[in-house]
Design an enzyme around this catalytic site. Structure first.
Site, PDB file in Angstrom:
ATOM      1  N   HIS A  99      -5.314  -5.735   5.337  1.00 51.47           N
ATOM      2  CA  HIS A  99      -5.002  -5.641   6.647  1.00 51.47           C
ATOM      3  C   HIS A  99      -5.794  -4.313   7.100  1.00 51.47           C
ATOM      4  O   HIS A  99      -6.255  -3.660   6.256  1.00 51.47           O
ATOM      5  CB  HIS A  99      -3.720  -5.430   7.097  1.00 51.47           C
ATOM      6  N   ARG A 269       1.933   8.808   5.175  1.00 56.36           N
ATOM      7  CA  ARG A 269       0.663   8.327   5.835  1.00 56.36           C
ATOM      8  C   ARG A 269       0.671   8.732   7.272  1.00 56.36           C
ATOM      9  O   ARG A 269       1.779   8.894   7.954  1.00 56.36           O
ATOM     10  CB  ARG A 269       0.440   6.760   5.897  1.00 56.36           C
TER      11      ARG A 269
HETATM   12  C1  SIN Z   1      -0.691   0.728   3.854  1.00 55.41           C
HETATM   13  O1  SIN Z   1      -0.856  -0.156   4.080  1.00 55.41           O
HETATM   14  O2  SIN Z   1      -1.153   1.887   4.822  1.00 55.41           O
HETATM   15  C2  SIN Z   1      -0.322   1.548   2.805  1.00 55.41           C
HETATM   16  C3  SIN Z   1      -1.004   1.558   1.518  1.00 55.41           C
HETATM   17  C4  SIN Z   1      -0.505   2.035   0.166  1.00 55.41           C
HETATM   18  O3  SIN Z   1       0.678   2.184   0.201  1.00 55.41           O
HETATM   19  O4  SIN Z   1      -1.316   1.985  -0.735  1.00 55.41           O
END
Ligand code: SIN
Length: 280
Positions: A99, A269
């Protein structure tokens, strides 16, 4: 590609490693270079950083305004930091399918800044795919077939009350009462930062081509998806304590591997605001 003061080493497949940089102490010129490198390479990886949550927020704000994700739980005390978490007891991870963040928004997030907080002893890597290269390497016939097409993106099937996460042991990601309108973007966009053409559909949030049913759309979508994840255009980020990744959501996809059951993994994030996307 524009001249840069940063020490950049391209990563085979997708992205670049940036060396000798302290993300907590960037000069203004370095921030400008970082933004340009992000547009050029799609993914920037930094090792041995020690960002506090406050420094993480300050870094993100220097790159672009923050676009808070409306589905992810926030890190305690930090409403703008999304918690990407899997406990030792859970079996579903977050982002475990190809994604790009927020393609379901009318103005999709331009980037994401992911900081490793707690890692499993092994596994939990993140794969990245280069969508500039995916577009560039399409054959002429497919390029002609997708020229001028637009695609519908949505989030309800993933984050909605009856979406995919609602059926898992990460049900707090399924949000009733949060608006999940569908949105339309060109299938080939001009990247707003680099001016290059990019393939802008993805397996998680693209529903169909505008004016076609999902069934009619799937054969071509599947062909584009298979092409985009050719190993020659994919890299694997093996996280270590102190690793920070910044990616551009308009020209990369990512996939969080779910191969560390029985262990805890926590990432922080922050998503960065973007703009409406124009057709190439
Ligand atoms: C995400 O899809 O933003 C998470 C990626 C991850 O946890 O490595």
């Amino acid at each position: 590609m524009i001249e840069t003061r940063l020490r950049i080493e391209p990563i085979q497949g997708c992205g670049a490693l940036v060396k000798d940089v302290d993300l907590a102490r960037l000069g203004d010129a370095e921030v400008g270079d970082l933004r340009q490198a992000l547009f050029d390479h799609g993914l920037l990886v930094f090792r041995e950083q020690s960002l506090t949550p406050e420094q993480h927020i300050a870094l993100a704000e220097r790159i672009a305004p923050i676009d808070v994700n409306r589905f992810f739980p926030a890190a305690p005390g930090y409403p703008v930091i999304a918690k990407v978490e899997k406990t030792a007891q859970q079996t579903t991870n977050i982002g475990g399918g190809w994604h790009t963040d927020h393609s379901y928004d009318a103005e999709p997030a331009m980037g994401s800044v992911l900081v490793a907080r707690d890692l499993p002893p092994a596994g939990g890597d993140t794969l990245f795919a280069d969508l500039y290269a995916a577009y560039d390497t399409l054959d002429a016939e497919t390029k002609a077939e997708i020229a001028g097409l637009r695609a519908v993106h949505g989030s309800d099937h993933v984050f909605g009350e009856k979406g995919a996460y609602a059926q898992t042991d990460q049900p707090e990601l399924a949000k009733g009462g949060v608006e999940t309108p569908e949105t339309v973007h060109p299938v080939v966009i001009t990247h707003p930062g680099s001016g290059k053409s990019v393939l802008y559909v993805n397996p998680s949030f693209t529903l169909r081509f505008e004016g076609r049913t999902r069934e009619e759309s799937l054969p071509l979508l599947m062909k584009l998806y298979a092409h985009a994840i050719d190993q020659s255009r994919v890299s694997t980020l093996v996280w270590a304590p102190g690793t920070v990744a910044i990616w551009d959501n308009r020209c990369t996809w990512h996939f969080a591997r779910n191969d560390y059951h029985g262990h805890y993994r926590l990432m922080h994030r922050i998503t960065l605001a973007g703009c409406a996307l124009e057709a190439a």
